[in-house]
Design a protein around this motif. Structure first.
Motif, PDB file in Angstrom:
ATOM      1  N   THR A  82       0.833  -1.190   0.000  1.00  0.00           N
ATOM      2  CA  THR A  82       0.000   0.000   0.000  1.00  0.00           C
ATOM      3  C   THR A  82       0.875   1.250   0.000  1.00  0.00           C
ATOM      4  O   THR A  82       1.872   1.312   0.712  1.00  0.00           O
ATOM      5  CB  THR A  82      -0.923   0.030   1.232  1.00  0.00           C
ATOM      6  OG1 THR A  82      -1.719  -1.151   1.240  1.00  0.00           O
ATOM      7  CG2 THR A  82      -1.829   1.253   1.222  1.00  0.00           C
ATOM      8  N   VAL A  83       0.488   2.245  -0.811  1.00  0.00           N
ATOM      9  CA  VAL A  83       1.207   3.517  -0.854  1.00  0.00           C
ATOM     10  C   VAL A  83       0.385   4.560  -0.106  1.00  0.00           C
ATOM     11  O   VAL A  83      -0.741   4.868  -0.478  1.00  0.00           O
ATOM     12  CB  VAL A  83       1.457   3.973  -2.303  1.00  0.00           C
ATOM     13  CG1 VAL A  83       2.116   5.356  -2.320  1.00  0.00           C
ATOM     14  CG2 VAL A  83       2.333   2.969  -3.037  1.00  0.00           C
ATOM     15  N   TYR A  84       0.963   5.090   0.963  1.00  0.00           N
ATOM     16  CA  TYR A  84       0.320   6.118   1.779  1.00  0.00           C
ATOM     17  C   TYR A  84       0.881   7.479   1.367  1.00  0.00           C
ATOM     18  O   TYR A  84       2.068   7.753   1.557  1.00  0.00           O
ATOM     19  CB  TYR A  84       0.584   5.867   3.259  1.00  0.00           C
ATOM     20  CG  TYR A  84      -0.077   4.620   3.791  1.00  0.00           C
ATOM     21  CD1 TYR A  84      -1.286   4.674   4.481  1.00  0.00           C
ATOM     22  CD2 TYR A  84       0.502   3.362   3.587  1.00  0.00           C
ATOM     23  CE1 TYR A  84      -1.899   3.524   4.956  1.00  0.00           C
ATOM     24  CE2 TYR A  84      -0.106   2.208   4.062  1.00  0.00           C
ATOM     25  CZ  TYR A  84      -1.297   2.293   4.745  1.00  0.00           C
ATOM     26  OH  TYR A  84      -1.904   1.152   5.212  1.00  0.00           O
ATOM     27  N   LEU A  85       0.048   8.324   0.788  1.00  0.00           N
ATOM     28  CA  LEU A  85       0.492   9.644   0.361  1.00  0.00           C
ATOM     29  C   LEU A  85       0.506  10.584   1.560  1.00  0.00           C
ATOM     30  O   LEU A  85      -0.502  10.740   2.259  1.00  0.00           O
ATOM     31  CB  LEU A  85      -0.425  10.177  -0.736  1.00  0.00           C
ATOM     32  CG  LEU A  85      -0.364   9.378  -2.043  1.00  0.00           C
ATOM     33  CD1 LEU A  85      -1.387   9.894  -3.034  1.00  0.00           C
ATOM     34  CD2 LEU A  85       1.035   9.407  -2.648  1.00  0.00           C
ATOM     35  N   VAL A  86       1.671  11.209   1.814  1.00  0.00           N
ATOM     36  CA  VAL A  86       1.836  12.039   3.013  1.00  0.00           C
ATOM     37  C   VAL A  86       2.263  13.468   2.691  1.00  0.00           C
ATOM     38  O   VAL A  86       2.298  14.308   3.598  1.00  0.00           O
ATOM     39  CB  VAL A  86       2.851  11.405   3.982  1.00  0.00           C
ATOM     40  CG1 VAL A  86       2.362  10.067   4.493  1.00  0.00           C
ATOM     41  CG2 VAL A  86       4.233  11.270   3.331  1.00  0.00           C
ATOM     42  N   GLY A  87       2.584  13.762   1.451  1.00  0.00           N
ATOM     43  CA  GLY A  87       3.021  15.101   1.112  1.00  0.00           C
ATOM     44  C   GLY A  87       2.802  15.420  -0.342  1.00  0.00           C
ATOM     45  O   GLY A  87       2.820  14.529  -1.200  1.00  0.00           O
ATOM     46  N   ASN A  88       2.584  16.700  -0.628  1.00  0.00           N
ATOM     47  CA  ASN A  88       2.382  17.151  -2.004  1.00  0.00           C
ATOM     48  C   ASN A  88       3.091  18.487  -2.164  1.00  0.00           C
ATOM     49  O   ASN A  88       2.621  19.509  -1.686  1.00  0.00           O
ATOM     50  CB  ASN A  88       0.890  17.295  -2.305  1.00  0.00           C
ATOM     51  CG  ASN A  88       0.641  17.822  -3.702  1.00  0.00           C
ATOM     52  OD1 ASN A  88       1.316  17.435  -4.649  1.00  0.00           O
ATOM     53  ND2 ASN A  88      -0.332  18.718  -3.827  1.00  0.00           N
ATOM     54  N   GLY A  89       4.235  18.461  -2.806  1.00  0.00           N
ATOM     55  CA  GLY A  89       5.071  19.645  -2.916  1.00  0.00           C
ATOM     56  C   GLY A  89       6.456  19.329  -2.389  1.00  0.00           C
ATOM     57  O   GLY A  89       6.854  18.173  -2.281  1.00  0.00           O
ATOM     58  N   ARG A  90       7.169  20.365  -2.040  1.00  0.00           N
ATOM     59  CA  ARG A  90       8.530  20.171  -1.540  1.00  0.00           C
ATOM     60  C   ARG A  90       8.499  19.349  -0.257  1.00  0.00           C
ATOM     61  O   ARG A  90       7.692  19.595   0.650  1.00  0.00           O
ATOM     62  CB  ARG A  90       9.187  21.525  -1.280  1.00  0.00           C
ATOM     63  CG  ARG A  90      10.630  21.428  -0.774  1.00  0.00           C
ATOM     64  CD  ARG A  90      11.207  22.827  -0.520  1.00  0.00           C
ATOM     65  NE  ARG A  90      12.498  22.744   0.134  1.00  0.00           N
ATOM     66  CZ  ARG A  90      13.673  22.681  -0.479  1.00  0.00           C
ATOM     67  NH1 ARG A  90      13.714  22.677  -1.805  1.00  0.00           N
ATOM     68  NH2 ARG A  90      14.799  22.608   0.196  1.00  0.00           N
ATOM     69  N   ALA A  91       9.383  18.351  -0.163  1.00  0.00           N
ATOM     70  CA  ALA A  91       9.465  17.484   1.014  1.00  0.00           C
ATOM     71  C   ALA A  91      10.926  17.311   1.416  1.00  0.00           C
ATOM     72  O   ALA A  91      11.833  17.386   0.574  1.00  0.00           O
ATOM     73  CB  ALA A  91       8.841  16.122   0.725  1.00  0.00           C
ATOM     74  N   ASN A  92      11.164  17.063   2.697  1.00  0.00           N
ATOM     75  CA  ASN A  92      12.522  16.855   3.218  1.00  0.00           C
ATOM     76  C   ASN A  92      12.930  15.393   3.044  1.00  0.00           C
ATOM     77  O   ASN A  92      12.889  14.618   3.983  1.00  0.00           O
ATOM     78  CB  ASN A  92      12.578  17.233   4.705  1.00  0.00           C
ATOM     79  CG  ASN A  92      12.749  18.716   4.923  1.00  0.00           C
ATOM     80  OD1 ASN A  92      13.319  19.405   4.095  1.00  0.00           O
ATOM     81  ND2 ASN A  92      12.243  19.215   6.042  1.00  0.00           N
ATOM     82  N   HIS A  93      13.331  15.029   1.849  1.00  0.00           N
ATOM     83  CA  HIS A  93      13.681  13.619   1.632  1.00  0.00           C
ATOM     84  C   HIS A  93      15.040  13.419   0.981  1.00  0.00           C
ATOM     85  O   HIS A  93      15.827  12.592   1.417  1.00  0.00           O
ATOM     86  CB  HIS A  93      12.590  12.898   0.833  1.00  0.00           C
ATOM     87  CG  HIS A  93      12.594  13.227  -0.626  1.00  0.00           C
ATOM     88  ND1 HIS A  93      13.168  12.396  -1.572  1.00  0.00           N
ATOM     89  CD2 HIS A  93      12.082  14.280  -1.302  1.00  0.00           C
ATOM     90  CE1 HIS A  93      13.001  12.942  -2.766  1.00  0.00           C
ATOM     91  NE2 HIS A  93      12.354  14.085  -2.635  1.00  0.00           N
ATOM     92  N   ALA A  94      15.337  14.155  -0.061  1.00  0.00           N
ATOM     93  CA  ALA A  94      16.578  13.919  -0.808  1.00  0.00           C
ATOM     94  C   ALA A  94      17.760  14.663  -0.196  1.00  0.00           C
ATOM     95  O   ALA A  94      18.879  14.155  -0.167  1.00  0.00           O
ATOM     96  CB  ALA A  94      16.405  14.323  -2.268  1.00  0.00           C
ATOM     97  N   GLY A  95      17.523  15.877   0.276  1.00  0.00           N
ATOM     98  CA  GLY A  95      18.605  16.674   0.831  1.00  0.00           C
ATOM     99  C   GLY A  95      19.628  17.064  -0.221  1.00  0.00           C
ATOM    100  O   GLY A  95      19.356  17.055  -1.421  1.00  0.00           O
ATOM    101  N   SER A  96      20.824  17.395   0.237  1.00  0.00           N
ATOM    102  CA  SER A  96      21.877  17.815  -0.683  1.00  0.00           C
ATOM    103  C   SER A  96      22.540  16.604  -1.339  1.00  0.00           C
ATOM    104  O   SER A  96      22.756  15.585  -0.697  1.00  0.00           O
ATOM    105  CB  SER A  96      22.940  18.623   0.073  1.00  0.00           C
ATOM    106  OG  SER A  96      22.392  19.811   0.581  1.00  0.00           O
ATOM    107  N   GLY A  97      22.836  16.753  -2.608  1.00  0.00           N
ATOM    108  CA  GLY A  97      23.499  15.687  -3.350  1.00  0.00           C
ATOM    109  C   GLY A  97      24.380  16.261  -4.439  1.00  0.00           C
ATOM    110  O   GLY A  97      24.634  17.467  -4.493  1.00  0.00           O
TER     111      GLY A  97
END
Length: 296
Positions: A82-97
């Motif tokens: 199951t995929v639970y959608l928790v955000g729509n827009g900018r999210a704090n996930h990838a960070g700097s790379g």
């Protein structure tokens, strides 16, 4: 490079790919607006949560913590798929790379450079899926979860006209992370590539030999100025739904009138700006319901 999908378009794309979606309360307006840009979009980053349990994992990814506020991704993929959608827009996930990795993703290169620097804000450019797993190399990845991860990634690639090379692991983005652990991203991308060649319907088992509606031919197909009965069928549907920019026709040859008509359809669905540029995407195509024809 693409305009971020709207909440409705994201849900539609996931469900069209056969993903079971649960919309967390408030997710449609939950984002890190004001803390950096969101878009243009260039790909998808796969993570593992280092947590157990669906409820706790979804709550953490929605809320974040005092040091890293949520949302921490766009969707949480549970062990049961199951995929639970928790955000729509900018999210704090990838960070700097590494900006060189981003350039390779944009160019859809077969080989990514090893990340060496952290000079680019990945939260601008990537959708993120956090997948429930301890990340210790021992916690199993159930087949149903991996399949959902593949389908969710495919849905976004199909919606934006990307190849499987637009899907990367967090560890491929930055040298400060190890996720996801327990499978290889090369194998994962191969599964996404295979699925992109199939019809987006999400059905398992046998399917009718003649589908009701025309499967999406792919964004690249239209940019080759095709001549096909599919173009005629599409044009007739655009006329039927009141989105005609034709002075004659429609006919089998893709023209600027087809593109202008399709842009009207995209605006009718609520897209704007470069998301309503007249080039068909998987979600808007599915909504148009073009009658099936065997000839491409």
């Amino acid at each position: 490079m693409a305009t971020p999908l709207s909440a409705d378009a994201l849900v539609a794309a996931l469900r069209a790919e056969g993903v079971t979606v649960v919309e967390h309360a408030g997710w449609r307006t939950h984002n890190r607006a004001g803390h950096g840009a969101w878009g243009p979009m260039n790909g998808v980053v796969i993570h593992h949560t280092v947590t157990t349990g669906t409820t706790a994992s979804v709550s953490l990814c929605y809320n974040g913590d005092s040091e890293l506020p949520g949302p921490l991704c766009h969707g949480v993929i549970a062990k049961d798929g199951t995929v639970y959608l928790v955000g729509n827009g900018r999210a704090n996930h990838a960070g700097s790379g590494d900006g060189d990795v981003l350039a390779a993703v944009i160019a859809e290169k077969a080989t990514l450079p090893a990340p060496k620097k952290n000079d680019t804000d990945g939260n601008v450019h990537f959708y993120g899926f956090e997948c429930v797993n301890l990340g210790d190399g021992k916690d199993p990845w159930p087949a149903v979860q991996l399949e959902a991860m593949v389908r969710a990634s495919t849905a976004l690639c199909r919606a934006h006209g990307w190849s499987a090379r637009s899907v990367i692991g967090h560890k491929e983005w930055t040298n400060t992370k190890i996720d996801p652990k327990g499978f290889t991203m090369g194998d994962f991308r191969s599964r996404v590539a295979t699925r992109l060649k199939e019809k987006p319907a999400g059905s398992s088992g046998s399917s009718p030999s003649t589908p009701t509606y025309q499967p999406f031919p792919g964004a690249a197909w239209f940019k080759k100025n095709p001549k096909s009965p599919i173009v005629t069928a599409m044009g007739k549907r655009l006329v039927a739904v009141g989105c005609s920019a034709y002075t004659s026709g429609p006919g089998p040859q893709w023209t600027t009138a087809d593109k202008a008509s399709y842009a009207k359809w995209q605006r009718h669905l609520g897209y704007a700006g470069t998301a309503a540029d007249g080039w068909p995407g998987a979600t808007s195509w599915a909504a148009l319901k073009v009658p099936f024809t065997k000839e491409i």
